[in-house]
Motif scaffolding. Structure first.
Motif, PDB file in Angstrom:
ATOM      1  N   MET A 199      39.371  51.818  37.513  1.00 16.57           N
ATOM      2  CA  MET A 199      39.380  50.639  38.364  1.00 16.57           C
ATOM      3  C   MET A 199      38.464  50.804  39.571  1.00 16.57           C
ATOM      4  O   MET A 199      37.831  49.851  40.017  1.00 16.57           O
ATOM      5  CB  MET A 199      40.797  50.351  38.841  1.00 16.57           C
ATOM      6  CG  MET A 199      40.934  48.970  39.436  1.00 16.57           C
ATOM      7  SD  MET A 199      42.656  48.569  39.754  1.00 16.57           S
ATOM      8  CE  MET A 199      43.006  49.714  41.058  1.00 16.57           C
ATOM      9  N   GLY A 248      33.713  46.563  39.666  1.00 18.73           N
ATOM     10  CA  GLY A 248      33.312  45.844  40.870  1.00 18.73           C
ATOM     11  C   GLY A 248      33.777  44.407  40.932  1.00 18.73           C
ATOM     12  O   GLY A 248      33.284  43.637  41.747  1.00 18.73           O
ATOM     13  N   LEU A 249      34.697  44.037  40.077  1.00 24.60           N
ATOM     14  CA  LEU A 249      35.173  42.660  40.105  1.00 24.60           C
ATOM     15  C   LEU A 249      36.353  42.571  41.051  1.00 24.60           C
ATOM     16  O   LEU A 249      37.470  42.930  40.707  1.00 24.60           O
ATOM     17  CB  LEU A 249      35.588  42.213  38.702  1.00 24.60           C
ATOM     18  CG  LEU A 249      34.439  41.992  37.723  1.00 24.60           C
ATOM     19  CD1 LEU A 249      34.967  41.710  36.329  1.00 24.60           C
ATOM     20  CD2 LEU A 249      33.560  40.835  38.182  1.00 24.60           C
ATOM     21  N   PHE A 256      47.409  41.608  37.741  1.00 26.94           N
ATOM     22  CA  PHE A 256      46.339  41.731  36.757  1.00 26.94           C
ATOM     23  C   PHE A 256      46.276  43.140  36.208  1.00 26.94           C
ATOM     24  O   PHE A 256      45.861  44.069  36.906  1.00 26.94           O
ATOM     25  CB  PHE A 256      44.980  41.399  37.399  1.00 26.94           C
ATOM     26  CG  PHE A 256      44.828  39.953  37.733  1.00 26.94           C
ATOM     27  CD1 PHE A 256      44.388  39.058  36.765  1.00 26.94           C
ATOM     28  CD2 PHE A 256      45.136  39.479  38.990  1.00 26.94           C
ATOM     29  CE1 PHE A 256      44.250  37.721  37.069  1.00 26.94           C
ATOM     30  CE2 PHE A 256      45.004  38.137  39.299  1.00 26.94           C
ATOM     31  CZ  PHE A 256      44.558  37.253  38.332  1.00 26.94           C
ATOM     32  N   HIS A 257      46.695  43.308  35.027  1.00 22.48           N
ATOM     33  CA  HIS A 257      46.489  44.587  34.353  1.00 22.48           C
ATOM     34  C   HIS A 257      46.629  44.304  32.874  1.00 22.48           C
ATOM     35  O   HIS A 257      47.701  43.955  32.405  1.00 22.48           O
ATOM     36  CB  HIS A 257      47.510  45.634  34.799  1.00 22.48           C
ATOM     37  CG  HIS A 257      47.181  47.005  34.277  1.00 22.48           C
ATOM     38  ND1 HIS A 257      46.761  48.034  35.080  1.00 22.48           N
ATOM     39  CD2 HIS A 257      47.164  47.501  33.014  1.00 22.48           C
ATOM     40  CE1 HIS A 257      46.524  49.114  34.341  1.00 22.48           C
ATOM     41  NE2 HIS A 257      46.763  48.808  33.080  1.00 22.48           N
ATOM     42  N   TYR A 314      40.073  41.449  40.423  1.00 26.28           N
ATOM     43  CA  TYR A 314      41.070  42.313  39.807  1.00 26.28           C
ATOM     44  C   TYR A 314      41.618  43.375  40.767  1.00 26.28           C
ATOM     45  O   TYR A 314      42.719  43.855  40.600  1.00 26.28           O
ATOM     46  CB  TYR A 314      40.478  43.056  38.599  1.00 26.28           C
ATOM     47  CG  TYR A 314      40.083  42.160  37.446  1.00 26.28           C
ATOM     48  CD1 TYR A 314      40.950  41.193  36.962  1.00 26.28           C
ATOM     49  CD2 TYR A 314      38.855  42.303  36.828  1.00 26.28           C
ATOM     50  CE1 TYR A 314      40.589  40.386  35.899  1.00 26.28           C
ATOM     51  CE2 TYR A 314      38.494  41.500  35.758  1.00 26.28           C
ATOM     52  CZ  TYR A 314      39.363  40.539  35.299  1.00 26.28           C
ATOM     53  OH  TYR A 314      39.005  39.751  34.250  1.00 26.28           O
TER      54      TYR A 314
END
Lengths: 399, 399
Positions: free
Chosen positions: B127, B131-132, B274-275, B135
């Motif tokens: 993670m 780079g988003l 979010f996962h 998330y």
């Protein structure tokens, strides 16, 4: 939520018997079609012989056969494989390899480089809460520092390179993680091999390890077995998952060059590479992966890839100048289209698009204003027509 | 490396046809025996119907049926399940839940608490290189800070509690991750429920979320369905994997209480949790897990657990006072013995023990000077005798 009860080839079937073309191959996994007997047959057979065994001190034929077959198609500098369970862990292993490579050599390099908007997985912390220092030695005491560079285009590549040249004077970058040619979660953003090559070449000249995250791009989607095949500069480390196991069950592989591997091979135990999940190299997953790799190499499957590629190109000609389309892009079986509209990544517009596709019997998941198609290789021309028609139809919606 | 070609019940079979009792159930997974038709049959059937489908917006019967069955046996405060692929990711999800729970509530709590010598997985960085930011919101900009406490014993529990009381005046601890009752990788170290209860009670009174890592202990091994069943203070979050899928293929689940879940349920997208891994809630894995859970609840399997537990107790009486034994410990089907000897975790002595067991047709993996047995529930009395004999025989070696 819609319940899916069956899947066959390129089609999902719901509880009411309605059919949907799986136009993104269940997140780019079921490339050879759902419930393909060429995959499920060997797996069912394996399940009756050897379901699972510890892959430490022991080994088994499915892992050996898969490894041998995979080595034949991977870039020739790749020599060793490490198994894990999903794309996140494949990248974890790549990062840990890069950090430990320099740690073992006594060089302090603890910065990772990555593209803006790259996506490499969801994990970050299980190890940090583990207290067994024999496992964590090279990693404890510091989180990974990450620095980002822009994705290269005609316009910015010289600037990126000159910025990097300055940055590399400080010799603390261990590795560069990148999705080669296509950034999946960033809505199928694409960049040119010649631009990426220049970046990789510069990094290599400064001994920065290059880690290609081919979790999405691997196994034929860009037209070649791996996106890295289209680059002259080969990665030191490659991360694989998703289509690796043909949409049957999770597994991942991180491959590396001999030079990387040798850095972990030492009489000193602490220099060894410790990363193992319980189901590592699961025999069923290895069997699925070997069957998939055999299928990928058939003339029939390669013809399918060429066929979809050329149909995408034809479709692109019909739609690229549409007033509601701001950009289209395509490589191999991946086609993406940006709507000329302001949309948030998650929002009602995205939901309206999704509903439109489902009503037309097509399963697509727009990423914000980007509609993309990444179908199973076995999709028929008629099924492709239905997908294209649904995409064209979306442009007529009053969004 | 030894090639294993077949497995049946409690037995592994190598290329030469030699048999080895799998006395640690392939890392505590194949508890119902290898290639058990009660597991493989339903999975083969599922594989012909629906192999894989995206578990986002879509759902399927195997996931629903498993969820309903699992909710019936989990501690009653558990209400929601999140699927992933292995124990590491199950813990990642638990940690991320705890951190984001407070983040969403606007409280700054970013420290995790864990036991010394705990082991919770191998992942830490995918993670961080992504780079988003949509998330990573709650997690970026800081690595997890981890503080450790000793594992409680009669002698130190009061000291641990008084230390914690002082520490908790600073309200920045989000969660406590612990292996309840048995720490697996730390060589099957055990602690008493009453001591752990006192720690959990104190933490709860300061709103610290408790995350039980039952990846190793879950599904009957400690004599109850979950180790947490033997504690009066129930965890907020539970991590499950390994035996969940009966040694067939990887999957993991993180369960949580309604209170945790509600903190992520918000109109504001950024508060969502979010996962997701690609193969999340894979239908084959869900089918294996449901079949396993059904088997676990049969009288036959519960009788097996009781039988092994009582045979371990009898064996313990015969060996605990042996001059070469410094300590024995046992809970449910887990039996461990420490040799009265100085040994490194990895070394030639460990290899000699390993070879001794293999020569005697028993697959055991000593952890340093600790020999432990954690057999499949279906192991026969005669097979158990063979394992005990090999363990006793190890004490006669000139180590």
């Amino acid at each position: 939520m819609l319940g899916i009860t069956k899947a066959r080839g390129a089609v999902l079937i719901d509880e009411e018997g309605r059919e949907y073309i799986d136009a993104i191959a269940s997140w780019y996994t079921a490339m050879y079609g759902h419930c393909n007997p060429d995959i499920t047959g060997p797996v069912a057979n394996q399940m009756s012989q050897l379901d699972q065994v510890i892959f430490s001190g022991l080994t088994h034929e499915p892992a050996i056969a898969l490894s041998e077959a995979l080595m034949k198609v991977l870039p020739s500098n790749q020599e060793k494989l490490f198994f894990s369970d999903n794309g996140s862990t494949a990248v974890e292993i790549g990062i840990k390899m890069a950090l430990q490579y320099f740690y073992n050599k006594g060089q302090k390099r603890n910065v990772m480089l990555a593209f803006e908007d790259g996506f490499h997985g969801d994990t970050f912390g299980a190890m940090s809460v583990s207290g067994l220092s024999s496992y964590n030695g090279p990693f404890e005491d510091h989180f990974i520092q990450v620095e980002r560079i822009e994705v290269p285009t005609e316009n910015n590549v010289d600037k990126i390179l000159s910025g990097l040249k300055t940055r590399l004077q400080q010799e603390n970058i261990a590795g560069f993680v990148y999705e080669p040619l296509v950034q999946g979660a960033a809505a199928m953003k694409m960049h040119k091999p010649e631009h990426l090559n220049r970046i990789l070449e510069l990094l290599k000249s400064h001994s920065v390890l290059t880690i290609a995250d081919e979790v999405m791009t691997g196994f034929g989607k860009t037209g070649s077995y791996f996106a890295s095949d289209q680059l002259s500069i080969k990665p030191d480390i490659i991360c694989l998952s998703k289509a690796l196991t043909a949409g049957l069950l999770p597994m991942a592989i991180t491959s590396c060059s001999k030079e990387i591997y040798d850095a972990f091979y030492d009489d000193e135990i602490a220099k060894g590479f410790f990363h193992g999940h319980t189901y590592t190299a699961n025999p069923l997953a290895c069997t699925a992966a070997l069957s998939a790799l055999n299928l990928l190499q058939t003339e029939a499957m390669q013809n399918n890839i060429s066929r979809i590629t050329s149909r995408h190109q034809q479709f692109n000609e019909t739609i690229k100048n549409h007033p509601k389309v701001s950009e289209t892009r395509q490589i191999g079986v991946i086609f993406a289209l940006d709507l000329k509209i302001e949309m948030s990544r998650y929002g009602t517009l995205r939901d309206r698009l999704y509903d439109h596709f489902m009503e037309n019997g097509v399963f697509l998941r727009p990423l914000g204003k980007t509609i993309y198609i990444l179908p199973p290789y076995v999709i028929s021309d008629a099924q492709l027509d239905k997908v294209y028609k649904a995409v064209s139809g979306a442009l007529d919606l009053d969004l």
